[in-house]
Motif scaffolding. Structure first.
Motif, PDB file in Angstrom:
ATOM      1  N   THR A  64      55.183  44.236  28.316  1.00 46.71           N
ATOM      2  CA  THR A  64      53.754  44.560  28.389  1.00 46.71           C
ATOM      3  C   THR A  64      53.060  43.717  29.464  1.00 46.71           C
ATOM      4  O   THR A  64      52.042  44.150  30.014  1.00 46.71           O
ATOM      5  CB  THR A  64      53.047  44.353  27.038  1.00 46.71           C
ATOM      6  N   ASP A  65      53.600  42.540  29.766  1.00 47.38           N
ATOM      7  CA  ASP A  65      53.048  41.741  30.857  1.00 47.38           C
ATOM      8  C   ASP A  65      53.196  42.456  32.197  1.00 47.38           C
ATOM      9  O   ASP A  65      52.408  42.226  33.117  1.00 47.38           O
ATOM     10  CB  ASP A  65      53.710  40.365  30.922  1.00 47.38           C
ATOM     11  N   LEU A  66      54.192  43.316  32.309  1.00 46.90           N
ATOM     12  CA  LEU A  66      54.349  44.102  33.532  1.00 46.90           C
ATOM     13  C   LEU A  66      53.152  45.029  33.751  1.00 46.90           C
ATOM     14  O   LEU A  66      52.726  45.243  34.887  1.00 46.90           O
ATOM     15  CB  LEU A  66      55.636  44.927  33.482  1.00 46.90           C
ATOM     16  N   PHE A  67      52.610  45.578  32.662  1.00 44.39           N
ATOM     17  CA  PHE A  67      51.423  46.423  32.792  1.00 44.39           C
ATOM     18  C   PHE A  67      50.243  45.611  33.302  1.00 44.39           C
ATOM     19  O   PHE A  67      49.456  46.096  34.126  1.00 44.39           O
ATOM     20  CB  PHE A  67      51.086  47.093  31.448  1.00 44.39           C
ATOM     21  N   THR A  68      50.131  44.378  32.857  1.00 50.13           N
ATOM     22  CA  THR A  68      49.075  43.499  33.357  1.00 50.13           C
ATOM     23  C   THR A  68      49.255  43.269  34.850  1.00 50.13           C
ATOM     24  O   THR A  68      48.283  43.301  35.611  1.00 50.13           O
ATOM     25  CB  THR A  68      49.096  42.160  32.602  1.00 50.13           C
ATOM     26  N   ASP A  69      50.489  43.045  35.275  1.00 49.55           N
ATOM     27  CA  ASP A  69      50.755  42.857  36.706  1.00 49.55           C
ATOM     28  C   ASP A  69      50.359  44.090  37.506  1.00 49.55           C
ATOM     29  O   ASP A  69      49.807  43.978  38.611  1.00 49.55           O
ATOM     30  CB  ASP A  69      52.233  42.538  36.933  1.00 49.55           C
ATOM     31  N   LEU A  70      50.625  45.272  36.963  1.00 49.48           N
ATOM     32  CA  LEU A  70      50.230  46.503  37.658  1.00 49.48           C
ATOM     33  C   LEU A  70      48.716  46.597  37.817  1.00 49.48           C
ATOM     34  O   LEU A  70      48.217  46.971  38.887  1.00 49.48           O
ATOM     35  CB  LEU A  70      50.749  47.728  36.901  1.00 49.48           C
ATOM     36  N   PHE A  71      47.978  46.245  36.765  1.00 51.31           N
ATOM     37  CA  PHE A  71      46.518  46.281  36.846  1.00 51.31           C
ATOM     38  C   PHE A  71      45.987  45.243  37.825  1.00 51.31           C
ATOM     39  O   PHE A  71      45.021  45.501  38.547  1.00 51.31           O
ATOM     40  CB  PHE A  71      45.889  46.086  35.467  1.00 51.31           C
ATOM     41  N   VAL A  72      46.598  44.074  37.866  1.00 52.24           N
ATOM     42  CA  VAL A  72      46.167  43.046  38.825  1.00 52.24           C
ATOM     43  C   VAL A  72      46.414  43.528  40.249  1.00 52.24           C
ATOM     44  O   VAL A  72      45.557  43.376  41.129  1.00 52.24           O
ATOM     45  CB  VAL A  72      46.887  41.709  38.551  1.00 52.24           C
ATOM     46  N   TYR A  73      47.581  44.106  40.490  1.00 53.54           N
ATOM     47  CA  TYR A  73      47.900  44.620  41.824  1.00 53.54           C
ATOM     48  C   TYR A  73      46.909  45.716  42.217  1.00 53.54           C
ATOM     49  O   TYR A  73      46.388  45.725  43.329  1.00 53.54           O
ATOM     50  CB  TYR A  73      49.328  45.166  41.842  1.00 53.54           C
ATOM     51  N   TRP A  74      46.642  46.636  41.284  1.00 53.90           N
ATOM     52  CA  TRP A  74      45.695  47.720  41.544  1.00 53.90           C
ATOM     53  C   TRP A  74      44.293  47.158  41.801  1.00 53.90           C
ATOM     54  O   TRP A  74      43.595  47.601  42.712  1.00 53.90           O
ATOM     55  CB  TRP A  74      45.694  48.681  40.353  1.00 53.90           C
ATOM     56  N   GLY A  75      43.886  46.169  41.004  1.00 52.29           N
ATOM     57  CA  GLY A  75      42.571  45.558  41.188  1.00 52.29           C
ATOM     58  C   GLY A  75      42.440  44.869  42.528  1.00 52.29           C
ATOM     59  O   GLY A  75      41.387  44.943  43.178  1.00 52.29           O
ATOM     60  N   ALA A  76      43.503  44.208  42.977  1.00 49.10           N
ATOM     61  CA  ALA A  76      43.476  43.567  44.294  1.00 49.10           C
ATOM     62  C   ALA A  76      43.349  44.616  45.387  1.00 49.10           C
ATOM     63  O   ALA A  76      42.617  44.420  46.365  1.00 49.10           O
ATOM     64  CB  ALA A  76      44.732  42.724  44.503  1.00 49.10           C
ATOM     65  N   HIS A  77      44.024  45.734  45.211  1.00 48.26           N
ATOM     66  CA  HIS A  77      43.931  46.813  46.194  1.00 48.26           C
ATOM     67  C   HIS A  77      42.522  47.406  46.228  1.00 48.26           C
ATOM     68  O   HIS A  77      41.935  47.559  47.301  1.00 48.26           O
ATOM     69  CB  HIS A  77      44.953  47.909  45.885  1.00 48.26           C
ATOM     70  N   ILE A  78      41.988  47.734  45.077  1.00 52.61           N
ATOM     71  CA  ILE A  78      40.643  48.324  45.007  1.00 52.61           C
ATOM     72  C   ILE A  78      39.599  47.337  45.537  1.00 52.61           C
ATOM     73  O   ILE A  78      38.676  47.726  46.253  1.00 52.61           O
ATOM     74  CB  ILE A  78      40.303  48.739  43.555  1.00 52.61           C
ATOM     75  N   GLY A  79      39.760  46.070  45.200  1.00 48.58           N
ATOM     76  CA  GLY A  79      38.815  45.056  45.654  1.00 48.58           C
ATOM     77  C   GLY A  79      38.840  44.815  47.151  1.00 48.58           C
ATOM     78  O   GLY A  79      37.884  44.287  47.712  1.00 48.58           O
ATOM     79  N   SER A  80      39.915  45.207  47.805  1.00 49.10           N
ATOM     80  CA  SER A  80      40.026  44.982  49.245  1.00 49.10           C
ATOM     81  C   SER A  80      39.517  46.155  50.073  1.00 49.10           C
ATOM     82  O   SER A  80      39.475  46.065  51.303  1.00 49.10           O
ATOM     83  CB  SER A  80      41.481  44.697  49.618  1.00 49.10           C
ATOM     84  N   LEU A  81      39.135  47.243  49.411  1.00 52.85           N
ATOM     85  CA  LEU A  81      38.639  48.401  50.151  1.00 52.85           C
ATOM     86  C   LEU A  81      37.300  48.069  50.816  1.00 52.85           C
ATOM     87  O   LEU A  81      36.484  47.334  50.253  1.00 52.85           O
ATOM     88  CB  LEU A  81      38.478  49.602  49.219  1.00 52.85           C
ATOM     89  N   PRO A  82      37.059  48.618  52.000  1.00 57.83           N
ATOM     90  CA  PRO A  82      35.792  48.349  52.676  1.00 57.83           C
ATOM     91  C   PRO A  82      34.621  49.048  51.979  1.00 57.83           C
ATOM     92  O   PRO A  82      34.823  50.013  51.228  1.00 57.83           O
ATOM     93  CB  PRO A  82      36.014  48.918  54.082  1.00 57.83           C
ATOM     94  N   PRO A  83      33.399  48.569  52.217  1.00 58.42           N
ATOM     95  CA  PRO A  83      32.222  49.213  51.618  1.00 58.42           C
ATOM     96  C   PRO A  83      32.087  50.662  52.107  1.00 58.42           C
ATOM     97  O   PRO A  83      32.487  50.998  53.214  1.00 58.42           O
ATOM     98  CB  PRO A  83      31.045  48.377  52.114  1.00 58.42           C
ATOM     99  N   ASP A  84      31.513  51.505  51.257  1.00 59.45           N
ATOM    100  CA  ASP A  84      31.181  52.865  51.655  1.00 59.45           C
ATOM    101  C   ASP A  84      29.770  53.177  51.150  1.00 59.45           C
ATOM    102  O   ASP A  84      29.082  52.296  50.661  1.00 59.45           O
ATOM    103  CB  ASP A  84      32.212  53.864  51.139  1.00 59.45           C
TER     104      ASP A  84
END
Length: 71
Positions: free
Chosen positions: A46-66
């Motif tokens: 289940t910790d792997l699911f947490t890692d997936l959400f962290v990775y996804w959050g880092a990706h979403i957080g790095s998107l430029p403003p729109d």
């Protein structure tokens, strides 16, 4: 290396470690007939699911403003 790239790299390393530990715990728990170790291995999965959400959050957080997200 950007902070986002560092976060993604560390998250991937964490996922590899969690996955390895999960597999080892489940196998050793099964061989040793230890239900608690098997359950701890499942918890590590289940910790792997947490890692997936962290990775996804880092990706979403790095998107430029729109237009709808100007910050």
């Amino acid at each position: 290396m950007k902070d986002v790239q560092k976060a993604k790299f560390v998250t991937i390393i964490s996922a590899i470690c969690n996955g390895s530990m999960a597999i080892i715990k489940v196998i050793v728990g099964h061989v040793g007939n230890s239900k608690s170790l098997v359950v701890d291995g499942v918890h590590s999965i289940t910790d792997l699911f947490t890692d997936l959400f962290v990775y996804w959050g880092a990706h979403i957080g790095s998107l430029p403003p729109d237009e709808s997200h100007p910050y």
